[in-house]
Scaffold this motif. Structure first.
Motif, PDB file in Angstrom:
ATOM      1  N   LEU A  52       4.298  -0.220   1.004  1.00  0.00           N
ATOM      2  CA  LEU A  52       3.922   0.587   1.975  1.00  0.00           C
ATOM      3  C   LEU A  52       4.549   1.845   2.012  1.00  0.00           C
ATOM      4  CD1 LEU A  52       2.625   0.887   4.590  1.00  0.00           C
ATOM      5  CD2 LEU A  52       4.366  -0.288   5.957  1.00  0.00           C
ATOM      6  N   THR A  53       5.959   1.913   1.718  1.00  0.00           N
ATOM      7  CA  THR A  53       6.883   3.320   1.575  1.00  0.00           C
ATOM      8  C   THR A  53       6.946   3.728   0.433  1.00  0.00           C
ATOM      9  OG1 THR A  53       8.978   1.831   1.464  1.00  0.00           O
ATOM     10  CG2 THR A  53       8.021   2.320   3.737  1.00  0.00           C
ATOM     11  N   PRO A  54       7.216   4.904   0.100  1.00  0.00           N
ATOM     12  CA  PRO A  54       7.682   5.539  -1.436  1.00  0.00           C
ATOM     13  C   PRO A  54       8.546   4.736  -1.860  1.00  0.00           C
ATOM     14  CG  PRO A  54       7.004   7.212   0.333  1.00  0.00           C
ATOM     15  CD  PRO A  54       7.323   6.099   1.107  1.00  0.00           C
ATOM     16  N   ALA A  55       8.713   4.458  -3.221  1.00  0.00           N
ATOM     17  CA  ALA A  55       9.579   3.870  -4.006  1.00  0.00           C
ATOM     18  C   ALA A  55      11.013   4.822  -3.995  1.00  0.00           C
ATOM     19  CB  ALA A  55       9.155   3.346  -5.347  1.00  0.00           C
ATOM     20  N   ASP A 109      -3.473   5.380   1.987  1.00  0.00           N
ATOM     21  CA  ASP A 109      -3.827   6.715   2.277  1.00  0.00           C
ATOM     22  C   ASP A 109      -5.159   7.129   2.130  1.00  0.00           C
ATOM     23  OD1 ASP A 109      -0.859   7.477   2.703  1.00  0.00           O
ATOM     24  OD2 ASP A 109      -0.858   6.669   0.779  1.00  0.00           O
ATOM     25  N   ALA A 110      -5.710   8.084   2.416  1.00  0.00           N
ATOM     26  CA  ALA A 110      -7.125   8.678   2.322  1.00  0.00           C
ATOM     27  C   ALA A 110      -7.254   8.673   0.874  1.00  0.00           C
ATOM     28  CB  ALA A 110      -7.405   9.640   2.914  1.00  0.00           C
ATOM     29  N   SER A 111      -6.309   9.104   0.004  1.00  0.00           N
ATOM     30  CA  SER A 111      -6.523   9.429  -1.362  1.00  0.00           C
ATOM     31  C   SER A 111      -6.296   8.399  -2.348  1.00  0.00           C
ATOM     32  CB  SER A 111      -5.506  10.513  -2.056  1.00  0.00           C
ATOM     33  OG  SER A 111      -5.366  10.368  -3.255  1.00  0.00           O
ATOM     34  N   PRO A 112      -7.083   7.940  -3.209  1.00  0.00           N
ATOM     35  CA  PRO A 112      -7.074   7.020  -4.005  1.00  0.00           C
ATOM     36  C   PRO A 112      -5.773   6.985  -5.010  1.00  0.00           C
ATOM     37  CG  PRO A 112      -8.756   8.179  -5.000  1.00  0.00           C
ATOM     38  CD  PRO A 112      -8.220   8.882  -3.562  1.00  0.00           C
ATOM     39  N   LEU A 113      -5.093   8.162  -5.006  1.00  0.00           N
ATOM     40  CA  LEU A 113      -3.758   8.288  -5.786  1.00  0.00           C
ATOM     41  C   LEU A 113      -2.600   7.936  -4.855  1.00  0.00           C
ATOM     42  CD1 LEU A 113      -4.967  11.577  -7.874  1.00  0.00           C
ATOM     43  CD2 LEU A 113      -4.935   9.011  -8.313  1.00  0.00           C
ATOM     44  N   GLY A 114      -2.754   7.774  -3.683  1.00  0.00           N
ATOM     45  CA  GLY A 114      -1.585   7.434  -2.716  1.00  0.00           C
ATOM     46  C   GLY A 114      -1.030   6.159  -2.871  1.00  0.00           C
ATOM     47  N   ARG A 115      -0.610   5.704  -1.830  1.00  0.00           N
ATOM     48  CA  ARG A 115       0.253   4.434  -1.862  1.00  0.00           C
ATOM     49  C   ARG A 115      -0.838   3.195  -1.653  1.00  0.00           C
ATOM     50  NH1 ARG A 115       3.685   5.755   3.285  1.00  0.00           N
ATOM     51  NH2 ARG A 115       1.870   6.581   3.739  1.00  0.00           N
TER      52      ARG A 115
END
Length: 355
Positions: free
Chosen positions: A345-348, A334-340
């Protein structure tokens, strides 16, 4: 050549194959099968007609060499013991779980004057073997290695399980230092990456693009190698290779594409891979790669020459594989460094509660 008194340590999938082939090899005297699992060791010992023991230390005074096919986490401890006891070792890949452990084993083998071979068995694949000596000044390599999920080697991800084979081959062919690694991976079946893609850039300008998957519905083991004077397609699964060599007229830029007549265009369209890009299908002798690995190991011990895949080569492949894993861990989805990031790849967890 006197048969090499050898023990096979580990009776998993690869251990059983090693044991069967070692029992059939004229240059190996299979002394014992070693495994902590009584049922497993006795079954393989019965299949191969040799002794079954629970602890490799029981046979240290009887063997000259050992083939180690235990889970990777035990490689360092077992191989260190063997080398420290004056035993030559062929250890399955990856050589160890860390580069630091590998460095220790390489130094120990050198200090004790012993052979340490790593089981990167594709180096003995007839498809590679028949063309490897002709591959020089490599500019680009593309490799793909895919299989279904075997439910084996679940303690490691696809980089250490499959991609490391191609990393070792690429390093042996390019013969240059890796200066940059970019990679991403996806975990499917568990916490480790099951799909990975990596790009390796070398100090000499060469590029290698490697893809590995162990959740593929269709198997693939191939590598395409581009040099300034030709192209080589290696089919590891089919154990064959195809080369395409441009004629001297093309290489020296004397072929004038724009001056061709209509008849010449039609002719070359039909005969392109006969007269301009000359294609050759290589059909090498269909030897068994693991059996050839055993032969190389035994001959190196008896003659004093180097094994084909040294401990240092195994260590170098591991070091690059670690760089690939580091790059996968850093990859942002994702664009945000706080993202995945990493192989997840998918949320836990679900983004919101159902209902």
């Amino acid at each position: 050549m006197l048969p090499l008194r050898t023990a096979v340590i580990g009776t998993g999938h690869l251990g059983r194959i090693h044991a069967r082939l070692a029992a059939e090899a004229p240059h190996i005297d299979l002394v014992a099968i070693v495994d902590v699992n009584q049922e497993a060791r006795e079954r393989v010992a019965e299949e191969t007609g040799c002794r079954a023991v629970a602890d490799y230390r029981e046979v240290l005074g009887e063997i000259e060499a050992a083939i180690v096919a235990t889970p990777t986490i035990y490689h360092h401890h077992v191989v260190k013991d063997l080398l420290g006891s004056g035993i030559h070792v062929l250890v399955e890949k990856p050589i160890t779980t860390t580069v630091e452990e590998a460095d220790e084993l390489v130094e120990l083998a050198k200090t004790n004057g012993l052979k340490l071979q790593v089981g990167h068995v594709e180096r003995f694949n007839p498809g590679l073997d028949c063309v490897a000596d002709d591959l020089a000044d490599i500019r680009f390599i593309q490799g793909i290695r895919a299989s279904g999920f075997t439910f084996r080697s679940t303690d490691i991800g696809v980089v250490m399980d499959l991609m490391i084979h191609d990393i070792d081959i690429v390093l042996s062919l390019v013969k240059s230092r890796v200066v940059h690694v970019d990679a991403f991976g996806v975990a499917v079946m568990g916490d480790s990456e099951d799909i990975a893609q990596a790009q390796l850039r070398f100090a000499n300008g060469a590029i290698a693009q490697l893809t590995a998957s162990r959740v593929n519905y269709q198997g693939a083991r191939s590598m395409q190698v581009f040099t300034p004077t030709g192209f080589t397609d290696i089919d590891f699964a089919g154990r064959s290779a195809t080369t395409v060599r441009p004629t001297a007229e093309l290489l020296t830029r004397q072929f004038d594409l724009n001056s061709l007549t209509t008849d010449q265009v039609a002719h070359y369209r039909d005969h392109l891979f006969e007269e301009l890009l000359v294609k050759k299908q290589h059909e090498p002798s269909q030897t068994n790669a693991i059996a050839e690995e055993h032969r190389d190991f035994a001959e190196a011990i008896r003659t004093g020459r180097d094994v084909r895949v040294t401990g240092q080569a195994g260590r170098n492949a591991l070091a690059v594989a670690e760089q690939v894993l580091e790059a996968i861990d850093k990859h942002l989805w994702d664009a945000s460094p706080l993202g995945r990031r990493g192989a997840q790849l998918t949320p836990a967890v679900p983004l919101r509660k159902a209902g």
